[in-house]
Design a protein around this motif. Structure first.
Motif, PDB file in Angstrom:
ATOM      1  N   PHE A 128       3.837   0.469  -5.363  1.00 13.46           N
ATOM      2  CA  PHE A 128       3.912  -0.962  -5.083  1.00 13.46           C
ATOM      3  C   PHE A 128       4.719  -1.702  -6.152  1.00 13.46           C
ATOM      4  CE2 PHE A 128       2.201  -5.288  -5.376  1.00 13.46           C
ATOM      5  CZ  PHE A 128       2.307  -5.716  -4.062  1.00 13.46           C
ATOM      6  N   THR A 129       4.415  -1.456  -7.415  1.00 10.20           N
ATOM      7  CA  THR A 129       5.098  -2.159  -8.504  1.00 10.20           C
ATOM      8  C   THR A 129       6.591  -1.857  -8.512  1.00 10.20           C
ATOM      9  OG1 THR A 129       3.087  -2.118  -9.843  1.00 10.20           O
ATOM     10  CG2 THR A 129       5.167  -2.490 -10.998  1.00 10.20           C
ATOM     11  N   ALA A 130       6.971  -0.603  -8.295  1.00 13.72           N
ATOM     12  CA  ALA A 130       8.398  -0.247  -8.251  1.00 13.72           C
ATOM     13  C   ALA A 130       9.093  -0.927  -7.081  1.00 13.72           C
ATOM     14  CB  ALA A 130       8.557   1.266  -8.155  1.00 13.72           C
ATOM     15  N   ASN A 131       8.399  -1.043  -5.941  1.00 11.77           N
ATOM     16  CA  ASN A 131       8.986  -1.733  -4.793  1.00 11.77           C
ATOM     17  C   ASN A 131       9.258  -3.196  -5.114  1.00 11.77           C
ATOM     18  OD1 ASN A 131       9.122   0.395  -3.019  1.00 11.77           O
ATOM     19  ND2 ASN A 131       7.108   0.050  -2.162  1.00 11.77           N
ATOM     20  N   ASP A 157      -4.828  -2.599   0.392  1.00  8.99           N
ATOM     21  CA  ASP A 157      -3.902  -2.551   1.530  1.00  8.99           C
ATOM     22  C   ASP A 157      -2.512  -3.045   1.156  1.00  8.99           C
ATOM     23  OD1 ASP A 157      -5.820  -1.607   3.318  1.00  8.99           O
ATOM     24  OD2 ASP A 157      -6.524  -3.624   3.804  1.00  8.99           O
ATOM     25  N   ALA A 158      -2.354  -3.627  -0.032  1.00 13.81           N
ATOM     26  CA  ALA A 158      -1.083  -4.226  -0.426  1.00 13.81           C
ATOM     27  C   ALA A 158       0.078  -3.225  -0.420  1.00 13.81           C
ATOM     28  CB  ALA A 158      -1.230  -4.880  -1.801  1.00 13.81           C
ATOM     29  N   PRO A 159      -0.068  -2.005  -0.990  1.00 18.90           N
ATOM     30  CA  PRO A 159       1.087  -1.095  -1.026  1.00 18.90           C
ATOM     31  C   PRO A 159       1.627  -0.745   0.349  1.00 18.90           C
ATOM     32  CG  PRO A 159      -0.599  -0.372  -2.570  1.00 18.90           C
ATOM     33  CD  PRO A 159      -1.216  -1.463  -1.759  1.00 18.90           C
ATOM     34  N   ARG A 160       0.758  -0.396   1.302  1.00 16.31           N
ATOM     35  CA  ARG A 160       1.268  -0.003   2.619  1.00 16.31           C
ATOM     36  C   ARG A 160       1.831  -1.190   3.383  1.00 16.31           C
ATOM     37  NH1 ARG A 160      -4.433   1.886   5.445  1.00 16.31           N
ATOM     38  NH2 ARG A 160      -5.799   0.509   4.241  1.00 16.31           N
ATOM     39  N   MET A 161       1.270  -2.382   3.177  1.00 25.24           N
ATOM     40  CA  MET A 161       1.806  -3.571   3.831  1.00 25.24           C
ATOM     41  C   MET A 161       3.205  -3.887   3.306  1.00 25.24           C
ATOM     42  SD  MET A 161      -1.577  -6.008   3.940  1.00 25.24           S
ATOM     43  CE  MET A 161      -0.667  -7.364   4.655  1.00 25.24           C
ATOM     44  N   LEU A 162       3.379  -3.791   1.985  1.00 25.25           N
ATOM     45  CA  LEU A 162       4.688  -4.088   1.410  1.00 25.25           C
ATOM     46  C   LEU A 162       5.722  -3.051   1.831  1.00 25.25           C
ATOM     47  CD1 LEU A 162       6.389  -5.880  -0.424  1.00 25.25           C
ATOM     48  CD2 LEU A 162       5.775  -4.393  -2.337  1.00 25.25           C
ATOM     49  N   THR A 163       5.309  -1.791   1.967  1.00 25.49           N
ATOM     50  CA  THR A 163       6.252  -0.756   2.377  1.00 25.49           C
ATOM     51  C   THR A 163       6.866  -1.090   3.726  1.00 25.49           C
ATOM     52  OG1 THR A 163       5.074   0.963   1.138  1.00 25.49           O
ATOM     53  CG2 THR A 163       6.520   1.683   2.921  1.00 25.49           C
ATOM     54  N   MET A 169       4.988   7.317   6.641  1.00 23.83           N
ATOM     55  CA  MET A 169       4.526   7.955   5.406  1.00 23.83           C
ATOM     56  C   MET A 169       4.118   6.915   4.376  1.00 23.83           C
ATOM     57  SD  MET A 169       7.406  10.989   5.234  1.00 23.83           S
ATOM     58  CE  MET A 169       6.783  11.725   3.721  1.00 23.83           C
ATOM     59  N   GLY A 170       4.765   5.750   4.397  1.00 23.27           N
ATOM     60  CA  GLY A 170       4.403   4.698   3.465  1.00 23.27           C
ATOM     61  C   GLY A 170       3.027   4.119   3.711  1.00 23.27           C
ATOM     62  N   LEU A 187       6.895  -4.048   5.263  1.00 22.15           N
ATOM     63  CA  LEU A 187       7.634  -5.306   5.172  1.00 22.15           C
ATOM     64  C   LEU A 187       8.984  -5.101   4.496  1.00 22.15           C
ATOM     65  CD1 LEU A 187       7.712  -8.369   5.566  1.00 22.15           C
ATOM     66  CD2 LEU A 187       6.585  -8.608   3.345  1.00 22.15           C
ATOM     67  N   GLN A 188       8.990  -4.307   3.427  1.00 23.18           N
ATOM     68  CA  GLN A 188      10.243  -4.060   2.718  1.00 23.18           C
ATOM     69  C   GLN A 188      11.242  -3.330   3.593  1.00 23.18           C
ATOM     70  OE1 GLN A 188      10.854  -2.685  -1.663  1.00 23.18           O
ATOM     71  NE2 GLN A 188      10.593  -0.835  -0.460  1.00 23.18           N
TER      72      GLN A 188
END
Length: 612
Positions: free
Chosen positions: A139-142, A77-83, A25-26, A85-86
């Motif tokens: 992304f910012t909250a993550n 693509d940054a938000p889904r990549m960080l999700t 979902m992320g 990875l996190q």
């Protein structure tokens, strides 16, 4: 043997499924609100200049700019990549942490499997229990709240490892240097996490002196003290940033709790804790992990049964008194309610009146047991069969109360009472079994469970007091650490209760059968709640898919019009806007439009049919 391996593999897959669903979902998350600002500044200015820019204009954070600088090159693509990875870092760090804790408690059986499954389920339960899904999709909250939590898990692993150091003299200086550097960087992600890290390390320092092994105590204390010192240094950097005053001035004025008297602050704290700790999804996560812990304590980890029974002929007074106090506290809270369709006493519905009856029934039972604790002690505590039967009855009541607390139609007051009563019965059962069994190791496990529980309560207090004192309001996304501690307590108390019940049993087939059935009932509870979490979240997937598809089309349109020289772009509205779902702010907001326009290098972006 082969069947056992297949069964273990199946259980591991089932344990990881909710987390894999959240990772999937992320993949539909995209840039939202502040993402445009932070990623745009990091892309245009570089690391050092970005730190200076935000320090002068908004806040004193510094480590977060490293993350923004790394991911800025990936654009949308940054938000889904960080999700992804996190989630991977969370899983790795928490698995390692649980494995180290099991080593510290000398639990040997299936350590890796238990650690991985428990970590995956704990993370899934935490995500499901988030008071806002900003902590998963934004992304910012993550970056501000999610990444530093994973970093702190890794630091806890190092603290646990340091307790096993044989020669302190070789590790004191490396521990001091590493603690200073690591915690300084972790505190740079955000002000609130810096405060939480300081409080958590202070709590660990208090525990390290009496509980750490003598051989590694100095290294552990130095590691924690260095982290405290660097957290304090980070506080000075945060608070001295010129942008803090500008940020405070730009926030809409809210009546600040810091200007109220202490009773007002205490009342706001109580209301905040009652709201945050009383969420249905948090109950679900706690209950699911309790079932997992109970299953692990009874069937996976098998200590020798038959711990000696103490020669005592009365129930412990302490847990019964605690039970009475909790029921008396909830009694006026429950009676203050008036149902929409009163049918009992002109005030309560039939469903709500049953909760009143439960409250009264538990209060009377606890009073009766306190009055007749000697006779019941002689009846239950001197006979293993009766002790296990009584434990099973208590667990049945706990499962029933969990079920009642998770009904969607139940009122919040009733739900919180039922969950609190279920948790209370678990603690009372563990307390009575610990008092009945003559085993020093059980005392150590009980101390660990209580210390973790205290840490969970303190995390909630910190997460509530700081924002109330500074801003006068609460924000759900900042409560991520407290939510994690809350749901993880289910795993701790489930495993401890299962361990106690196994030690209270005898090595006879009848007891083994009873324990097996009880453990499988805990597993069934966990699977049922886990399936409910997955099915409940799955309803959002079609909306997320549509959002990602339309958002990508919107971005391609903006870029193509910009490249063709058209700098005033008009885009279509989204059929499902994730930014509205998470933050109640769409592209139509002037601030969002300005940030997105600057990020894409156009003069303006407007939405068709929007008058703002």
């Amino acid at each position: 043997m082969r069947l056992a391996r297949i069964t273990k593999a199946i259980l591991l897959i089932l344990a990881c499924l909710p987390l894999l669903q959240f990772a999937y979902m992320g993949q539909f998350s995209r840039l939202i609100l502040d993402d445009y600002d932070y990623l745009g500044v990091a892309r245009d200015l570089g690391l050092w200049e970005a730190i200076i820019f935000w320090r002068n204009n908004w806040n004193g954070r510094y480590t977060d700019q490293v993350i923004y600088g790394i991911f800025a090159r990936f654009g949308s693509d940054a938000p889904r990549m960080l999700t992804v990875l996190q989630l991977a870092v969370w899983l790795l760090s928490l698995t390692w942490l649980i494995k180290c804790a099991l080593c510290r408690l000398k639990l040997e059986s299936h350590r890796k499997s238990i650690s991985l499954a428990a970590a995956a389920l704990a993370i899934a339960a935490m995500i499901n229990a988030f008071h806002t899904q900003q902590s998963l999709y934004w992304f910012t909250a993550n970056v501000t709240y999610g990444v530093p939590l994973a970093a702190f898990f890794l630091y806890l692993v190092l603290v646990l490892k340091s307790t096993s150091v044989v020669d302190d003299s070789k590790w004191l200086i490396p521990a001091a240097i590493f603690g200073l550097a690591y915690c300084f960087l972790a505190a740079g992600f955000g002000e609130l996490f810096m405060v939480l890290q300081f409080c958590a390390l202070a709590y660990l320092l208090l525990l390290a002196v009496p509980f750490a092994k003598r051989s590694g105590r100095k290294t552990t204390v130095v590691l924690i003290a260095a982290g405290l010192a660097s957290s304090a240094a980070s506080f000075l950097i945060h608070i001295s940033a010129p942008g803090v005053a500008l940020r405070s001035a730009s926030i809409s004025p809210i009546e600040s709790v810091s200007k109220r008297a202490l009773p007002d602050l205490a009342q706001a704290l109580a209301e905040g804790l009652f709201w945050l700790a009383g969420q249905e999804k948090t109950f679900a996560g706690f209950a699911m992990l309790f079932g997992v812990g109970l299953f692990a304590g009874l069937l996976i980890h098998k200590p020798p049964p038959g711990a000696p029974l103490r020669r005592r002929a009365e129930l412990a007074r302490g847990p019964l008194c605690c039970g009475i106090i909790v029921q008396l506290i909830f009694a006026p809270i429950l009676w203050m309610h008036t149902s929409d369709h009163p049918a009992v006493l002109g005030q309560f519905s039939y469903a709500y009146s049953s909760v009143i009856v439960i409250n009264l029934g538990l209060l009377l039972i606890f009073l009766f047991l306190l009055w007749r604790r000697r006779s019941f002690g002689a009846l239950l505590l001197m006979n293993r069969d009766r002790l296990l039967i009584a434990s099973g009855v208590v667990l049945l009541v706990v499962f029933a109360l969990f079920a009642g607390a998770l009904f969607r139609s139940v009122h919040l007051r009733a739900s919180r009472f039922l969950f609190a009563s279920a948790t209370l019965l678990i603690c009372m059962l563990a307390w009575q079994l610990t008092a009945a069994l003559d085993d020093e190791l059980l005392k150590r496990y009980g101390q660990a469970a209580m210390l973790i529980t205290i840490a969970g309560a303190l995390s909630y207090i910190v997460m509530v007091v700081i924002p109330l004192y500074t801003l006068g309001k609460l924000n759900g996304r900042i409560t991520m650490p407290a939510v994690f501690m809350h749901v993880s307590l289910g795993l701790v108390w489930g495993a401890y209760t299962g361990y106690l019940m196994r030690r209270a049993s005898s090595a006879i087939p009848a007891h083994e059968t009873w324990l097996r059935r009880t453990g499988l009932s805990g597993l069934a509870l966990a699977l049922l709640i886990g399936a409910g979490i997955m099915l409940g979240r799955a309803t959002l997937i079609p909306n997320l898919q549509a959002y990602a598809r339309e958002w990508d089309e919107r971005e391609r349109l903006i870029i193509s019009q910009r490249d063709s020289g058209l700098l005033d772009v008009v885009v279509k509205p989204l059929s499902f806007d994730l930014s509205w779902h998470l933050t109640f702010q769409r592209m139509s907001k002037p601030g969002v439009r300005r940030a997105a326009s600057k990020y894409y290098g156009v003069n303006s972006i407007s939405v068709q049919g929007d008058e703002t």
